[in-house]
Design an enzyme around this catalytic site. Sequence first.
Site, PDB file in Angstrom:
ATOM      1  N   CYS A 102      -2.377   7.628   1.795  1.00 55.08           N
ATOM      2  CA  CYS A 102      -2.790   9.183   0.965  1.00 55.08           C
ATOM      3  C   CYS A 102      -3.393  10.012   1.769  1.00 55.08           C
ATOM      4  O   CYS A 102      -3.527  11.658   2.578  1.00 55.08           O
ATOM      5  CB  CYS A 102      -2.767   9.168  -0.222  1.00 55.08           C
ATOM      6  SG  CYS A 102      -4.274   8.392  -0.423  1.00 55.08           S
ATOM      7  N   ARG A 125      -9.209   1.162  -9.014  1.00 55.12           N
ATOM      8  CA  ARG A 125     -10.285   2.334  -9.475  1.00 55.12           C
ATOM      9  C   ARG A 125     -10.334   3.522 -10.492  1.00 55.12           C
ATOM     10  O   ARG A 125     -10.881   4.451 -10.389  1.00 55.12           O
ATOM     11  CB  ARG A 125     -10.496   3.264  -8.358  1.00 55.12           C
ATOM     12  CG  ARG A 125      -8.958   4.104  -7.572  1.00 55.12           C
ATOM     13  CD  ARG A 125      -9.723   4.882  -6.155  1.00 55.12           C
ATOM     14  NE  ARG A 125      -8.190   5.313  -6.130  1.00 55.12           N
ATOM     15  CZ  ARG A 125      -8.549   6.847  -4.866  1.00 55.12           C
ATOM     16  NH1 ARG A 125      -8.725   6.067  -3.822  1.00 55.12           N
ATOM     17  NH2 ARG A 125      -7.402   7.191  -4.804  1.00 55.12           N
ATOM     18  N   GLU A 185      -4.635  12.751  -8.538  1.00 54.92           N
ATOM     19  CA  GLU A 185      -4.595  12.016  -7.018  1.00 54.92           C
ATOM     20  C   GLU A 185      -3.067  11.921  -6.647  1.00 54.92           C
ATOM     21  O   GLU A 185      -2.955  11.067  -6.492  1.00 54.92           O
ATOM     22  CB  GLU A 185      -5.402  10.490  -6.808  1.00 54.92           C
ATOM     23  CG  GLU A 185      -6.697  10.441  -7.913  1.00 54.92           C
ATOM     24  CD  GLU A 185      -7.933  10.740  -6.249  1.00 54.92           C
ATOM     25  OE1 GLU A 185      -7.371  11.599  -5.431  1.00 54.92           O
ATOM     26  OE2 GLU A 185      -8.804  10.370  -6.983  1.00 54.92           O
ATOM     27  N   SER A 216       2.845  10.729  -5.510  1.00 55.75           N
ATOM     28  CA  SER A 216       3.127  11.993  -4.585  1.00 55.75           C
ATOM     29  C   SER A 216       3.078  13.308  -5.982  1.00 55.75           C
ATOM     30  O   SER A 216       2.897  13.517  -7.100  1.00 55.75           O
ATOM     31  CB  SER A 216       4.480  11.966  -4.070  1.00 55.75           C
ATOM     32  OG  SER A 216       5.185  12.027  -6.147  1.00 55.75           O
ATOM     33  N   LYS A 224       0.162   1.335 -15.990  1.00 56.19           N
ATOM     34  CA  LYS A 224       2.095   1.843 -15.132  1.00 56.19           C
ATOM     35  C   LYS A 224       1.877   1.214 -13.793  1.00 56.19           C
ATOM     36  O   LYS A 224       1.964   2.569 -12.888  1.00 56.19           O
ATOM     37  CB  LYS A 224       2.718   2.510 -15.716  1.00 56.19           C
ATOM     38  CG  LYS A 224       4.152   2.422 -15.567  1.00 56.19           C
ATOM     39  CD  LYS A 224       5.219   3.453 -15.501  1.00 56.19           C
ATOM     40  CE  LYS A 224       5.276   4.087 -13.862  1.00 56.19           C
ATOM     41  NZ  LYS A 224       5.510   3.107 -13.119  1.00 56.19           N
ATOM     42  N   PRO A 225       2.092  -0.354 -13.040  1.00 57.35           N
ATOM     43  CA  PRO A 225       1.861  -0.152 -12.008  1.00 57.35           C
ATOM     44  C   PRO A 225       3.757   0.224 -11.271  1.00 57.35           C
ATOM     45  O   PRO A 225       4.730   0.419 -12.189  1.00 57.35           O
ATOM     46  CB  PRO A 225       1.353  -1.258 -11.178  1.00 57.35           C
ATOM     47  CG  PRO A 225       1.862  -2.257 -13.229  1.00 57.35           C
ATOM     48  CD  PRO A 225       2.233  -1.477 -13.942  1.00 57.35           C
ATOM     49  N   ALA A 226       3.565   0.162 -10.224  1.00 59.87           N
ATOM     50  CA  ALA A 226       4.779   1.152  -9.510  1.00 59.87           C
ATOM     51  C   ALA A 226       5.369  -0.123  -9.490  1.00 59.87           C
ATOM     52  O   ALA A 226       5.238  -1.602  -9.644  1.00 59.87           O
ATOM     53  CB  ALA A 226       4.720   1.337  -8.032  1.00 59.87           C
ATOM     54  N   SER A 275     -13.124   6.563   3.274  1.00 60.16           N
ATOM     55  CA  SER A 275     -13.219   6.281   1.823  1.00 60.16           C
ATOM     56  C   SER A 275     -14.578   4.704   1.340  1.00 60.16           C
ATOM     57  O   SER A 275     -14.186   4.367   1.760  1.00 60.16           O
ATOM     58  CB  SER A 275     -12.283   4.983   1.587  1.00 60.16           C
ATOM     59  OG  SER A 275     -10.676   5.750   1.100  1.00 60.16           O
ATOM     60  N   GLU A 307       3.929  14.680   4.477  1.00 62.65           N
ATOM     61  CA  GLU A 307       3.790  13.563   4.664  1.00 62.65           C
ATOM     62  C   GLU A 307       4.449  12.805   5.366  1.00 62.65           C
ATOM     63  O   GLU A 307       5.632  12.647   4.500  1.00 62.65           O
ATOM     64  CB  GLU A 307       2.927  13.934   3.267  1.00 62.65           C
ATOM     65  CG  GLU A 307       2.089  12.277   3.136  1.00 62.65           C
ATOM     66  CD  GLU A 307       2.187  12.048   0.925  1.00 62.65           C
ATOM     67  OE1 GLU A 307       2.872  12.736   0.904  1.00 62.65           O
ATOM     68  OE2 GLU A 307       1.002  11.429   0.959  1.00 62.65           O
ATOM     69  N   TRP A 338       2.495   2.218  -5.316  1.00 66.03           N
ATOM     70  CA  TRP A 338       2.362   1.252  -4.487  1.00 66.03           C
ATOM     71  C   TRP A 338       2.080   0.607  -3.024  1.00 66.03           C
ATOM     72  O   TRP A 338       1.679  -0.451  -2.549  1.00 66.03           O
ATOM     73  CB  TRP A 338       4.104   1.406  -4.242  1.00 66.03           C
ATOM     74  CG  TRP A 338       4.700   1.835  -3.396  1.00 66.03           C
ATOM     75  CD1 TRP A 338       5.256   3.065  -3.940  1.00 66.03           C
ATOM     76  CD2 TRP A 338       4.622   2.011  -1.732  1.00 66.03           C
ATOM     77  NE1 TRP A 338       5.412   3.547  -2.832  1.00 66.03           N
ATOM     78  CE2 TRP A 338       5.055   3.405  -2.006  1.00 66.03           C
ATOM     79  CE3 TRP A 338       3.342   1.598  -0.984  1.00 66.03           C
ATOM     80  CZ2 TRP A 338       5.292   3.977  -0.447  1.00 66.03           C
ATOM     81  CZ3 TRP A 338       4.225   2.046   0.546  1.00 66.03           C
ATOM     82  CH2 TRP A 338       4.106   3.114   0.934  1.00 66.03           C
ATOM     83  N   ASN A 339       0.968   1.296  -2.150  1.00 67.72           N
ATOM     84  CA  ASN A 339       0.783   1.724  -1.272  1.00 67.72           C
ATOM     85  C   ASN A 339      -0.727   0.549  -1.471  1.00 67.72           C
ATOM     86  O   ASN A 339      -1.465   0.032  -0.424  1.00 67.72           O
ATOM     87  CB  ASN A 339       0.551   2.857   0.091  1.00 67.72           C
ATOM     88  CG  ASN A 339      -0.440   4.005  -1.505  1.00 67.72           C
ATOM     89  OD1 ASN A 339      -0.796   3.438  -2.702  1.00 67.72           O
ATOM     90  ND2 ASN A 339      -0.813   5.399  -0.722  1.00 67.72           N
TER      91      ASN A 339
END
Length: 500
Positions: free
Chosen positions: A303, A178, A269, A248, A193-195, A460, A400, A169-170
Amino acid sequence: MTTDLTTGAQRTELAAANPEHAHAADRVLRDLELPTGPVEFDVRNPATDEVIAKLPDAEPAEALEAIAGADEAGRDWAVTSPRQRADTLRRWYDLLLEHAEDIALLITREMGKPLAESRAEVTYGSDFVRWYAEQAVRPGGNVRDVPAGGGTLLTRRAPVGLSVLITPWNFPLAMATRKIAPALAAGCPVIIKPATLTPLTTHYSVGLAYRAGVPENLIQVITTTNAAAFSEAALADPRVRKVSFTGSTEVGKVLLRLAADNVLRSSMELGGNAPLIVFDDADLERAVNGTYSAKMRNGGQSCIAANRIYVQDGIADAFIEALTEKMSNAITGDGLADNVDLGPLIDGRAGASMQRLVDDAVAHGARMLTGGQAIVGPGNFFPPTVIDQVPTTADIAHSEIFGPIAAIQRFSTQAEVLQRANATEFGLAGYVFTENLDRALNLADALQTGLVGINQGAPSNAAAPFGGVKQSGLGREGSDEGLDEYQEIRFYNIARRGTA
Ligand code: NAD
């Protein structure tokens, strides 16, 4: 800041949404063409907790239908010319830019980050589409003679096949583009499948991909609150050949186990625990600004966010004073407010986690310099927080954080800080601030991370191979390597005899 007389809780005045931006975001939401389903889940604005949309809560059977559609569409796509794929991606890029402001408003509405950061995400996220439009016509491959003679080796690249993409979701746009852009450039169909927290940007941007000429069914968006059932069904389907996941480490391991059954190509990732190291000889202003950006971008919900900030003894007091001042001046509020620096956290769970980490650190002896107390809702706000002298016994020294807390530890020698920085199972990003080039490069080489920001806090780039080592992941996204993830390498050995 005021105190609530009934509860004693501290109330920080939150910056309110600019009505013009709020109005524009409402229009984008109204105009969204979303699918419907017999069972739906709510999508909320994290700044207000209000429901802003509903989307179908898909059953695994629907994932299998989507796989069938994508598989069919993918057969034709795999044999399109590289130029055709490049041109389609380029048109998608142009449409993303044309609709940049609407996408930015949508990102802020569903994810919460300040509008300026959402605009930056649109630039960054669209850049992957442009980059892979350019890379699609450079699919790689090479020719080599057999060293002992008698043959020529011809290396070719083929699309890996139907790819299941699972995103967090971030960064609702960039995490999707990407993956989708290199997959399409390589000739693969995708299921994404998005959050469930931020699925709207994916729907909007995939809608633009179809307008750009992506063939029907080639990109399928599945939304579900039962992610585990989805991945079990999807990854067991023999038509699926690849899984690419961002999220995660815990979920990444589950997916790798599922991927093992059909020996799927896997890109992961995963979580980070970035060390950020400030040496005595750092340029103070550059170090403070870089640390602020590495910590506060996306409200710390990144992340590659600076997670363990190590400051050398000689610069520590000046650095901590300047960082604390900058953090305490940051304006918190609705991401659609003017001049806002920090939006809400994604949900109440994240807010509770911040409070627990801070309280635990203070209980273990850390010094609170600013912030530290969750802000009373609605919405899930936690103020910019700085804690100094964090002991290694505190949870925050190992977890984290994923929020706006700068947790500072001090160090004396390079050898000592290197040992502490690498003492983690994670290895995504690291940061070094020093004016000594030898030290910067030697440290960067010795840090066990996939990427290093040297004297800067935002490393990035679509042209760089983003990814982690150790338990932070497998594979790379962006750059040439990002295309490799969606290609199989094959060779032909052509026997030769005689001479001309
Ligand atoms: P998460 O792992 O909870 O969720 C990520 C995605 O996985 C979501 O779409 C979720 O619905 C899905 N998911 C959850 N359980 C699943 C299952 N059993 N099967 C299939 N899918 C499942 O992570 P999050 O809280 O959304 O994101 C934060 C984490 O993501 C942090 O650890 C962060 O470091 C990491 N992250 C990594 C990168 C990177 O590039 N390395 C980028 C962004 C975020």
